[in-house]
Design a protein around this motif. Structure first.
Motif, PDB file in Angstrom:
ATOM      1  N   ARG A  65       0.851  -1.182   0.000  1.00 53.48           N
ATOM      2  CA  ARG A  65       0.000   0.000   0.000  1.00 53.48           C
ATOM      3  C   ARG A  65       0.890   1.236   0.000  1.00 53.48           C
ATOM      4  O   ARG A  65       1.698   1.422   0.906  1.00 53.48           O
ATOM      5  CB  ARG A  65      -0.925  -0.001   1.234  1.00 53.48           C
ATOM      6  CG  ARG A  65      -2.014  -1.055   1.165  1.00 53.48           C
ATOM      7  CD  ARG A  65      -2.726  -1.225   2.492  1.00 53.48           C
ATOM      8  NE  ARG A  65      -1.801  -1.648   3.546  1.00 53.48           N
ATOM      9  CZ  ARG A  65      -1.343  -2.886   3.675  1.00 53.48           C
ATOM     10  NH1 ARG A  65      -1.706  -3.825   2.817  1.00 53.48           N
ATOM     11  NH2 ARG A  65      -0.500  -3.193   4.650  1.00 53.48           N
ATOM     12  N   HIS A  66       0.722   2.064  -1.015  1.00 49.77           N
ATOM     13  CA  HIS A  66       1.513   3.287  -1.141  1.00 49.77           C
ATOM     14  C   HIS A  66       0.616   4.479  -0.800  1.00 49.77           C
ATOM     15  O   HIS A  66      -0.343   4.760  -1.515  1.00 49.77           O
ATOM     16  CB  HIS A  66       2.056   3.429  -2.562  1.00 49.77           C
ATOM     17  CG  HIS A  66       2.850   2.252  -3.032  1.00 49.77           C
ATOM     18  ND1 HIS A  66       4.043   1.880  -2.447  1.00 49.77           N
ATOM     19  CD2 HIS A  66       2.606   1.348  -4.018  1.00 49.77           C
ATOM     20  CE1 HIS A  66       4.515   0.813  -3.066  1.00 49.77           C
ATOM     21  NE2 HIS A  66       3.661   0.468  -4.011  1.00 49.77           N
ATOM     22  N   TYR A  67       0.922   5.148   0.282  1.00 53.63           N
ATOM     23  CA  TYR A  67       0.127   6.301   0.705  1.00 53.63           C
ATOM     24  C   TYR A  67       0.744   7.587   0.157  1.00 53.63           C
ATOM     25  O   TYR A  67       1.961   7.780   0.216  1.00 53.63           O
ATOM     26  CB  TYR A  67       0.074   6.388   2.228  1.00 53.63           C
ATOM     27  CG  TYR A  67      -0.636   5.239   2.898  1.00 53.63           C
ATOM     28  CD1 TYR A  67      -2.010   5.281   3.120  1.00 53.63           C
ATOM     29  CD2 TYR A  67       0.060   4.109   3.319  1.00 53.63           C
ATOM     30  CE1 TYR A  67      -2.665   4.224   3.745  1.00 53.63           C
ATOM     31  CE2 TYR A  67      -0.582   3.052   3.941  1.00 53.63           C
ATOM     32  CZ  TYR A  67      -1.943   3.113   4.152  1.00 53.63           C
ATOM     33  OH  TYR A  67      -2.587   2.064   4.769  1.00 53.63           O
ATOM     34  N   VAL A  68      -0.110   8.465  -0.349  1.00 54.48           N
ATOM     35  CA  VAL A  68       0.329   9.775  -0.825  1.00 54.48           C
ATOM     36  C   VAL A  68      -0.440  10.837  -0.057  1.00 54.48           C
ATOM     37  O   VAL A  68      -1.669  10.775   0.048  1.00 54.48           O
ATOM     38  CB  VAL A  68       0.074   9.938  -2.338  1.00 54.48           C
ATOM     39  CG1 VAL A  68       0.477  11.338  -2.791  1.00 54.48           C
ATOM     40  CG2 VAL A  68       0.841   8.889  -3.127  1.00 54.48           C
ATOM     41  N   LEU A  69       0.276  11.816   0.477  1.00 57.44           N
ATOM     42  CA  LEU A  69      -0.359  12.901   1.209  1.00 57.44           C
ATOM     43  C   LEU A  69       0.339  14.213   0.899  1.00 57.44           C
ATOM     44  O   LEU A  69       1.470  14.228   0.400  1.00 57.44           O
ATOM     45  CB  LEU A  69      -0.356  12.634   2.713  1.00 57.44           C
ATOM     46  CG  LEU A  69       0.969  12.305   3.399  1.00 57.44           C
ATOM     47  CD1 LEU A  69       0.883  12.659   4.887  1.00 57.44           C
ATOM     48  CD2 LEU A  69       1.282  10.818   3.289  1.00 57.44           C
ATOM     49  N   ALA A  70      -0.347  15.305   1.173  1.00 60.68           N
ATOM     50  CA  ALA A  70       0.198  16.629   0.885  1.00 60.68           C
ATOM     51  C   ALA A  70       1.353  16.944   1.824  1.00 60.68           C
ATOM     52  O   ALA A  70       1.373  16.515   2.983  1.00 60.68           O
ATOM     53  CB  ALA A  70      -0.890  17.690   1.020  1.00 60.68           C
ATOM     54  N   ASP A  71       2.306  17.715   1.323  1.00 66.48           N
ATOM     55  CA  ASP A  71       3.479  18.038   2.139  1.00 66.48           C
ATOM     56  C   ASP A  71       3.132  18.896   3.354  1.00 66.48           C
ATOM     57  O   ASP A  71       3.895  18.947   4.318  1.00 66.48           O
ATOM     58  CB  ASP A  71       4.558  18.721   1.293  1.00 66.48           C
ATOM     59  CG  ASP A  71       4.024  19.919   0.520  1.00 66.48           C
ATOM     60  OD1 ASP A  71       2.867  20.322   0.751  1.00 66.48           O
ATOM     61  OD2 ASP A  71       4.771  20.451  -0.327  1.00 66.48           O
ATOM     62  N   SER A  72       1.973  19.562   3.324  1.00 61.77           N
ATOM     63  CA  SER A  72       1.570  20.390   4.459  1.00 61.77           C
ATOM     64  C   SER A  72       0.627  19.660   5.419  1.00 61.77           C
ATOM     65  O   SER A  72       0.172  20.241   6.402  1.00 61.77           O
ATOM     66  CB  SER A  72       0.890  21.668   3.954  1.00 61.77           C
ATOM     67  OG  SER A  72      -0.245  21.356   3.160  1.00 61.77           O
ATOM     68  N   ASP A  73       0.346  18.401   5.139  1.00 68.78           N
ATOM     69  CA  ASP A  73      -0.543  17.603   5.992  1.00 68.78           C
ATOM     70  C   ASP A  73       0.252  17.089   7.190  1.00 68.78           C
ATOM     71  O   ASP A  73       1.138  16.250   7.051  1.00 68.78           O
ATOM     72  CB  ASP A  73      -1.115  16.438   5.188  1.00 68.78           C
ATOM     73  CG  ASP A  73      -2.182  15.662   5.945  1.00 68.78           C
ATOM     74  OD1 ASP A  73      -2.292  15.835   7.173  1.00 68.78           O
ATOM     75  OD2 ASP A  73      -2.907  14.880   5.303  1.00 68.78           O
ATOM     76  N   LYS A  74      -0.082  17.579   8.372  1.00 64.11           N
ATOM     77  CA  LYS A  74       0.683  17.248   9.571  1.00 64.11           C
ATOM     78  C   LYS A  74       0.095  16.084  10.377  1.00 64.11           C
ATOM     79  O   LYS A  74       0.757  15.543  11.251  1.00 64.11           O
ATOM     80  CB  LYS A  74       0.762  18.485  10.492  1.00 64.11           C
ATOM     81  CG  LYS A  74       1.289  19.740   9.824  1.00 64.11           C
ATOM     82  CD  LYS A  74       2.697  19.546   9.281  1.00 64.11           C
ATOM     83  CE  LYS A  74       3.232  20.840   8.662  1.00 64.11           C
ATOM     84  NZ  LYS A  74       4.566  20.647   8.050  1.00 64.11           N
ATOM     85  N   MET A  75      -1.141  15.691  10.090  1.00 62.94           N
ATOM     86  CA  MET A  75      -1.810  14.717  10.941  1.00 62.94           C
ATOM     87  C   MET A  75      -1.954  13.329  10.323  1.00 62.94           C
ATOM     88  O   MET A  75      -1.981  12.323  11.033  1.00 62.94           O
ATOM     89  CB  MET A  75      -3.199  15.242  11.322  1.00 62.94           C
ATOM     90  CG  MET A  75      -3.183  16.561  12.075  1.00 62.94           C
ATOM     91  SD  MET A  75      -4.845  17.143  12.481  1.00 62.94           S
ATOM     92  CE  MET A  75      -5.412  15.813  13.544  1.00 62.94           C
ATOM     93  N   SER A  76      -2.044  13.263   9.001  1.00 66.29           N
ATOM     94  CA  SER A  76      -2.364  11.986   8.356  1.00 66.29           C
ATOM     95  C   SER A  76      -1.286  10.927   8.554  1.00 66.29           C
ATOM     96  O   SER A  76      -1.589   9.736   8.700  1.00 66.29           O
ATOM     97  CB  SER A  76      -2.603  12.202   6.858  1.00 66.29           C
ATOM     98  OG  SER A  76      -3.760  12.977   6.648  1.00 66.29           O
TER      99      SER A  76
END
Length: 212
Positions: A65-76
């Motif tokens: 599973r490859h998760y992608v999140l925004a660079d400014s997302d501090k909680m995910s």
């Protein structure tokens, strides 16, 4: 939808920029890939919580599973690591990765500047999507999913990698789609809504009732 022309323009521009990837892919066709790799787009707020609930229903066949999140997302990231740690207690060979991309649009950002940041985010997502080559993308509405899904769509057009895109609209969307939904309605393979009114307005969608 008024957002569609912008997306089409971006696709036309980007298609001319990633032709070199086709040549590189021809050299790597003999390399094996995971049997059914999954790319999951996380988002701030309740998006990550909802997507992890969906993942908890999937078997270990959807791995890695490859998760992608925004660079400014501090909680995910913390939520994802906690989820995967618990999953590893059941599946000892559980595999996952975390990648970050620039956020395509911030809250209250102007539409003019959003064009540039979205284009930049798509360009940033292309090598990542090419590297991961997921068999399936699962997302549920964060703005981060738009550049990721469009980059995967482009790779499919160039016959580099065919990826199934599954979009699940948030339970919070009762009568209207989110901005991400309005765009990806045209590019997803399966567009799932959780309220009957949305199914009536968007006939391509699949209504399954409340699933998260």
């Amino acid at each position: 939808m008024e957002e569609l022309p912008l997306v089409v323009v971006l696709l036309l521009l980007l298609s001319s920029l990633i032709v070199p990837l086709v040549l590189l892919d021809r050299k790597r066709r003999g390399r094996q890939t995971p049997p059914f790799s999954l790319l999951v787009v996380a988002g701030s707020g309740g998006h990550t919580t909802e997507i992890l609930r969906l993942l908890s229903c999937l078997s270990e066949s959807y791995s890695p599973r490859h998760y992608v999140l925004a660079d400014s997302d501090k909680m995910s990231e913390a939520k994802i690591r906690s989820f995967e740690q618990k999953r590893a207690e059941t599946f000892s060979e559980s595999q996952f990765s975390l990648d970050r991309i620039p956020r395509s649009r911030e809250v209250r950002q102007s539409w003019v500047s959003s064009v540039l940041t979205t284009l930049y985010s798509i360009l940033y997502s292309l090598p990542l999507t090419y590297k991961r080559k997921p068999d399936l993308i699962l997302c549920n509405g964060p703005g981060t999913c738009v550049p990721v899904c469009l980059s995967a769509f482009l790779l499919g057009l160039l016959r580099i990698k065919r990826t199934i895109i599954v979009y699940v609209e948030s339970i919070c969307r009762v009568e209207t789609l989110s901005l991400s939904g309005k765009i990806l309605y045209y590019f997803s393979d399966y567009f799932i809504v959780q309220w009957p009114d949305l199914k009536k307005k968007y006939p391509k969608s699949v209504y399954l009732g409340r699933i998260v």
